[in-house]
Design an enzyme around this catalytic site. Structure first.
Site, PDB file in Angstrom:
ATOM      1  N   TRP A   1      -3.647  -1.799  -1.641  1.00  0.00           N
ATOM      2  CA  TRP A   1      -3.646  -3.028  -2.435  1.00  0.00           C
ATOM      3  C   TRP A   1      -3.964  -4.161  -1.480  1.00  0.00           C
ATOM      4  O   TRP A   1      -3.242  -4.389  -0.518  1.00  0.00           O
ATOM      5  CB  TRP A   1      -2.289  -3.248  -3.098  1.00  0.00           C
ATOM      6  CG  TRP A   1      -2.226  -4.406  -4.033  1.00  0.00           C
ATOM      7  CD1 TRP A   1      -2.789  -4.495  -5.285  1.00  0.00           C
ATOM      8  CD2 TRP A   1      -1.553  -5.651  -3.813  1.00  0.00           C
ATOM      9  NE1 TRP A   1      -2.496  -5.715  -5.847  1.00  0.00           N
ATOM     10  CE2 TRP A   1      -1.739  -6.445  -4.960  1.00  0.00           C
ATOM     11  CE3 TRP A   1      -0.813  -6.173  -2.753  1.00  0.00           C
ATOM     12  CZ2 TRP A   1      -1.225  -7.724  -5.100  1.00  0.00           C
ATOM     13  CZ3 TRP A   1      -0.291  -7.452  -2.873  1.00  0.00           C
ATOM     14  CH2 TRP A   1      -0.498  -8.210  -4.036  1.00  0.00           C
TER      15      TRP A   1
ATOM     16  N   CYS B   1       0.849  -1.178   0.000  1.00  0.00           N
ATOM     17  CA  CYS B   1       0.000   0.000   0.000  1.00  0.00           C
ATOM     18  C   CYS B   1       0.892   1.238   0.000  1.00  0.00           C
ATOM     19  O   CYS B   1       2.106   1.139   0.174  1.00  0.00           O
ATOM     20  CB  CYS B   1      -0.892   0.031   1.239  1.00  0.00           C
ATOM     21  SG  CYS B   1      -1.817  -1.493   1.536  1.00  0.00           S
TER      22      CYS B   1
ATOM     23  N   GLU C   1       1.089  -8.939 -18.643  1.00  0.00           N
ATOM     24  CA  GLU C   1       0.842  -7.933 -17.608  1.00  0.00           C
ATOM     25  C   GLU C   1      -0.063  -6.818 -18.121  1.00  0.00           C
ATOM     26  O   GLU C   1      -0.973  -6.373 -17.421  1.00  0.00           O
ATOM     27  CB  GLU C   1       2.160  -7.297 -17.161  1.00  0.00           C
ATOM     28  CG  GLU C   1       2.987  -8.118 -16.206  1.00  0.00           C
ATOM     29  CD  GLU C   1       4.257  -7.387 -15.795  1.00  0.00           C
ATOM     30  OE1 GLU C   1       4.607  -7.452 -14.612  1.00  0.00           O
ATOM     31  OE2 GLU C   1       4.900  -6.755 -16.660  1.00  0.00           O
TER      32      GLU C   1
ATOM     33  N   LYS D   1       3.165  -2.082  -7.838  1.00  0.00           N
ATOM     34  CA  LYS D   1       4.537  -1.824  -8.242  1.00  0.00           C
ATOM     35  C   LYS D   1       5.566  -2.517  -7.374  1.00  0.00           C
ATOM     36  O   LYS D   1       6.513  -3.116  -7.861  1.00  0.00           O
ATOM     37  CB  LYS D   1       4.779  -0.300  -8.215  1.00  0.00           C
ATOM     38  CG  LYS D   1       6.168   0.112  -8.706  1.00  0.00           C
ATOM     39  CD  LYS D   1       6.363  -0.232 -10.162  1.00  0.00           C
ATOM     40  CE  LYS D   1       7.719   0.173 -10.669  1.00  0.00           C
ATOM     41  NZ  LYS D   1       7.945  -0.296 -12.042  1.00  0.00           N
TER      42      LYS D   1
ATOM     43  N   ASN E   1       0.949  -0.175   5.986  1.00  0.00           N
ATOM     44  CA  ASN E   1       1.424  -0.946   4.849  1.00  0.00           C
ATOM     45  C   ASN E   1       2.212  -2.127   5.397  1.00  0.00           C
ATOM     46  O   ASN E   1       3.150  -1.940   6.172  1.00  0.00           O
ATOM     47  CB  ASN E   1       2.320  -0.090   3.951  1.00  0.00           C
ATOM     48  CG  ASN E   1       3.003  -0.914   2.870  1.00  0.00           C
ATOM     49  OD1 ASN E   1       2.416  -1.857   2.340  1.00  0.00           O
ATOM     50  ND2 ASN E   1       4.234  -0.565   2.546  1.00  0.00           N
ATOM     51  N   GLY E   2       1.840  -3.339   5.005  1.00  0.00           N
ATOM     52  CA  GLY E   2       2.533  -4.528   5.478  1.00  0.00           C
ATOM     53  C   GLY E   2       1.535  -5.602   5.843  1.00  0.00           C
ATOM     54  O   GLY E   2       0.361  -5.552   5.465  1.00  0.00           O
TER      55      GLY E   2
ATOM     56  N   LYS F   1       5.652  -8.912 -20.198  1.00  0.00           N
ATOM     57  CA  LYS F   1       5.099  -7.583 -20.458  1.00  0.00           C
ATOM     58  C   LYS F   1       3.755  -7.680 -21.169  1.00  0.00           C
ATOM     59  O   LYS F   1       2.814  -6.946 -20.853  1.00  0.00           O
ATOM     60  CB  LYS F   1       6.091  -6.754 -21.299  1.00  0.00           C
ATOM     61  CG  LYS F   1       7.290  -6.287 -20.515  1.00  0.00           C
ATOM     62  CD  LYS F   1       6.904  -5.269 -19.459  1.00  0.00           C
ATOM     63  CE  LYS F   1       7.925  -5.180 -18.357  1.00  0.00           C
ATOM     64  NZ  LYS F   1       7.866  -6.256 -17.373  1.00  0.00           N
TER      65      LYS F   1
ATOM     66  N   HIS G   1       9.422 -29.727 -27.824  1.00  0.00           N
ATOM     67  CA  HIS G   1       9.200 -30.637 -26.714  1.00  0.00           C
ATOM     68  C   HIS G   1       7.903 -30.342 -25.970  1.00  0.00           C
ATOM     69  O   HIS G   1       7.765 -30.700 -24.804  1.00  0.00           O
ATOM     70  CB  HIS G   1      10.378 -30.577 -25.746  1.00  0.00           C
ATOM     71  CG  HIS G   1      11.661 -31.042 -26.333  1.00  0.00           C
ATOM     72  ND1 HIS G   1      11.916 -32.364 -26.613  1.00  0.00           N
ATOM     73  CD2 HIS G   1      12.753 -30.351 -26.737  1.00  0.00           C
ATOM     74  CE1 HIS G   1      13.115 -32.482 -27.140  1.00  0.00           C
ATOM     75  NE2 HIS G   1      13.645 -31.271 -27.233  1.00  0.00           N
TER      76      HIS G   1
ATOM     77  N   ARG H   1       1.438   1.903  -5.956  1.00  0.00           N
ATOM     78  CA  ARG H   1       1.650   0.922  -4.890  1.00  0.00           C
ATOM     79  C   ARG H   1       0.365   0.170  -4.538  1.00  0.00           C
ATOM     80  O   ARG H   1       0.402  -0.827  -3.810  1.00  0.00           O
ATOM     81  CB  ARG H   1       2.179   1.617  -3.630  1.00  0.00           C
ATOM     82  CG  ARG H   1       3.517   2.285  -3.803  1.00  0.00           C
ATOM     83  CD  ARG H   1       4.006   2.854  -2.495  1.00  0.00           C
ATOM     84  NE  ARG H   1       4.198   1.802  -1.509  1.00  0.00           N
ATOM     85  CZ  ARG H   1       5.314   1.085  -1.381  1.00  0.00           C
ATOM     86  NH1 ARG H   1       6.326   1.311  -2.187  1.00  0.00           N
ATOM     87  NH2 ARG H   1       5.414   0.154  -0.464  1.00  0.00           N
TER      88      ARG H   1
ATOM     89  N   GLU I   1      10.888 -12.023 -20.695  1.00  0.00           N
ATOM     90  CA  GLU I   1      10.491 -10.670 -20.309  1.00  0.00           C
ATOM     91  C   GLU I   1       9.458 -10.104 -21.268  1.00  0.00           C
ATOM     92  O   GLU I   1       8.507  -9.429 -20.855  1.00  0.00           O
ATOM     93  CB  GLU I   1      11.721  -9.769 -20.233  1.00  0.00           C
ATOM     94  CG  GLU I   1      11.440  -8.323 -19.895  1.00  0.00           C
ATOM     95  CD  GLU I   1      10.831  -8.097 -18.524  1.00  0.00           C
ATOM     96  OE1 GLU I   1      10.384  -6.973 -18.250  1.00  0.00           O
ATOM     97  OE2 GLU I   1      10.797  -9.058 -17.700  1.00  0.00           O
TER      98      GLU I   1
END
Length: 611
Positions: free
Chosen positions: A74, A2, A491, A606, A98-99, A488, A507, A27, A484
């Protein structure tokens, strides 16, 4: 995770708090709220959804007061809703957090037995109850916060208000980020620097176990456990508020993609003599003797995009420094009893320096006797403070949730590190390392040219934006770039995408290929070029569309690929800095054309500061 912000001064604080939350919305953004103290009363406004919902409510009912806190959430405990939004109040006490409070169930059970009732499903509300109980027992407010926080297990960054305390508030941290901003006759706290840059550039970076009494004249810091005074040196931050703004681009992510050439140059060039190619990493001197004489193996620990950078780092470390290297997913690392000891160098990689899984990996490595080197972007972050040495990237603020310039700078840091280790270890590859760095130092100009592909990439994106799934394939250094690129795309656009080593396609993944599933191949010139062309032919023979990222002047690729995105030629070890750019742009444009939230993709945040 958060975002929290707090302020005390002489001006009305609601606008300042909302402005700070706006810069912290990366965040978390499933709900937001404010609380202020004015006239001996608490004023609270909360709303589910993005910050704009709260702003709309404030427009009709602003909160009075020059002392207040704010929060953007969040979810970790409890669904997104008004009752689960912060700030949380119990009688005279208000908390933003936050936590994760790991023992909240036990604490909540005890409080329920004593007659407390709760209005949310969150773990955070517990703290308001605990502080109120201590105040009821006759403890002064600051001491009540100290005792209550001492009962918590887990991670927290908190700001706490009391209805009858108008001259300050309490802030404290353990394993979650929190800073103090020092203004003129006003003082602030926040989860991150960009929230406060419009008001100050002078900061105190709180450390784990710090409790701060924040008042208009500054902050008095003490040890959370003992209450003894602690001194923290204030630091000037060079970032400007404009650096955290979109700068004319449609989205923060697009701006940050275009900032990558400068970010890479800023990471590399201050540490290099461009005439000789030699590097200067004074910050790594604490590891010099250890790396030269004791280290037998390197282990990279990271999550997500940073993990992909670590895969690139593995190749250059092994090739240049001739040291074996493993790359570990941080969330798995400490739970499998890793074989790590004093002969290992553990490299932890995190953009924020606060990633919970990576931080736990660093703690595990140190407990087993390994030296820890951090690669991160945030000065004085938790991971940076824990490490034996830190190699900072110079990406600047990254607001878009999907990381771009942090990835480029992390790769750059690994190249610097590989050359430095080669020299420390007396490898014959030192000259090759220096030559590579000279080449990489020239890459930003080629990156600028590659970014001019934007219009062409957008047309390719338009062609494939309706795909249900896409495969990304590459060999050697192009394999982590494929991973990567796929990350992207999923996401940002919510299209299923997976990355594979191109040789592994037959395979299993080839079973997914048909005319509606495009395959994206990274095909630079080099040792794997011919083999990758053969893999493309296997896709083509089964009717699968092919998008290729290839080097300018490659006349063969156009005969086997439906669409080609060209990058300038460069050495084989340097090409990841260029081949990732078309893939970032492709993901961005597909998402933009589909109308998804590019800067704040659903379900993501983030900085992952909880496990």
């Amino acid at each position: 995770m958060c975002g929290i912000v707090g302020m005390i001064g002489s001006r009305e604080c609601s606008t300042v708090l909302v402005e700070g939350l706006r810069r912290l919305e990366y965040r978390g953004y499933d709900s937001a709220g404010l609380a202020t103290v004015s006239g001996g009363e608490l004023h609270i406004l909360r709303a589910p959804g993005k910050l704009s919902v709260l702003e709309g409510l404030l427009a009709g009912s602003p909160l009075p007061g020059s002392l207040g806190v704010g929060h953007t959430r969040w979810a970790t405990h409890g669904r997104p809703s008004e009752e689960n939004a912060h700030p949380h109040r119990y009688r005279d006490v208000v908390v933003v957090h936050n936590g994760i409070i790991e023992n909240y169930r036990e604490l909540k059970h005890l409080l329920l037995e004593r007659g407390h009732s709760f209005s949310s499903q969150t773990d955070s509300e517990i703290l308001a109850h605990l502080v109120q109980d201590e105040c009821d027992a006759g403890r002064p407010f600051v001491e009540a916060c100290r005792v209550a926080l001492g009962r918590l297990e887990g991670s927290f960054a908190v700001a706490v208000l009391h209805r009858s305390v108008s001259d300050g508030f309490v802030a404290a941290k353990r394993m979650s980020p929190l800073i103090v901003g020092l203004g003129e006759n006003e003082c602030f706290v926040a989860s991150d620097v960009p929230a406060l840059l419009a008001h100050t550039k002078r900061f105190l970076f709180l450390e784990d176990g710090d409790l701060a009494w924040v008042h208009a004249g500054g902050a008095e810091i003490s040890d959370l456990r003992t209450g003894s005074s602690v001194w923290r040196e204030s630091k000037q931050v060079s970032w400007t508020p404009a650096m955290a703004e979109k700068g004319g681009y449609k989205h923060f992510m697009l701006k940050e993609i275009h900032e990558q050439p400068r970010a890479l140059a800023d990471t590399l060039r201050p540490r290099m003599d461009l005439h000789t190619g030699r590097i200067h990493l004074e910050e790594l001197e604490p590891l010099n003797e250890t790396v030269a004489r004791r280290i037998e193996r390197v282990c990279v620990v990271a999550c997500g995009t940073s993990y992909h950078a670590g895969l690139v780092g593995k190749t250059v470390l092994e090739k240049l420094a001739r040291v074996p290297c493993d790359v570990e997913v941080a969330s798995e690392f400490r739970y499998r009893e890793p074989i790590i000891d004093e002969r290992h160098l553990v490299i932890v990689v995190s953009q924020s320096g606060e990633t919970a899984d990576t931080l736990a990996g660093a703690q595990e490595a140190r407990a087993r006797g390994a030296k820890v080197l951090a690669i991160c972007n945030a000065v004085d972050s938790s991971i940076a403070r824990m490490a034996d040495a830190v190699l900072y990237t110079h990406a600047g603020p990254e607001i878009g949730v999907a990381s771009t310039k942090a990835f480029i700078c992390q790769m750059g840091a690994f190249y610097l590190l590989a050359a430095w280790m080669a020299e420390c270890r007396g490898q014959v590859n030192v000259s090759a390392a220096c030559e590579l760095l000279r080449e990489v130092a020239k890459i930003p100009g080629d990156m600028e040219a590659t970014l001019q592909l934007g219009a062409h990439v957008r047309e390719v994106a338009r062609k494939y934006m309706g795909s249900r799934s896409m495969l990304y394939l590459g060999r050697l250094l192009s394999h982590p770039i494929a991973l990567e690129g796929a990350l992207k795309l999923k996401e940002l656009s919510y299209i299923h995408a997976e990355g594979f080593p191109a040789g592994e396609m037959k395979h299993g993944p080839i079973a997914l290929v048909d005319e509606e599933v495009p395959s994206v191949f990274i095909v630079p010139q080099g040792a794997s070029y011919e083999k990758t062309l053969s893999n493309i032919e296997e896709i083509r023979s089964r009717g699968g569309p092919v998008i290729a990222v290839a080097v300018e002047g490659d006349e063969r690729i156009g005969h086997v690929a439906d669409d080609v995105l060209f990058v300038p030629p460069c050495g084989e070890l340097a090409h990841p800095f260029l081949t990732i750019l078309p893939l970032q742009l492709l993901a961005y444009h597909v998402a933009d054309l589909k109308g998804t939230d590019v800067d704040q993709p659903r379900n993501l945040a983030k900085s992952v500061t909880v496990e």
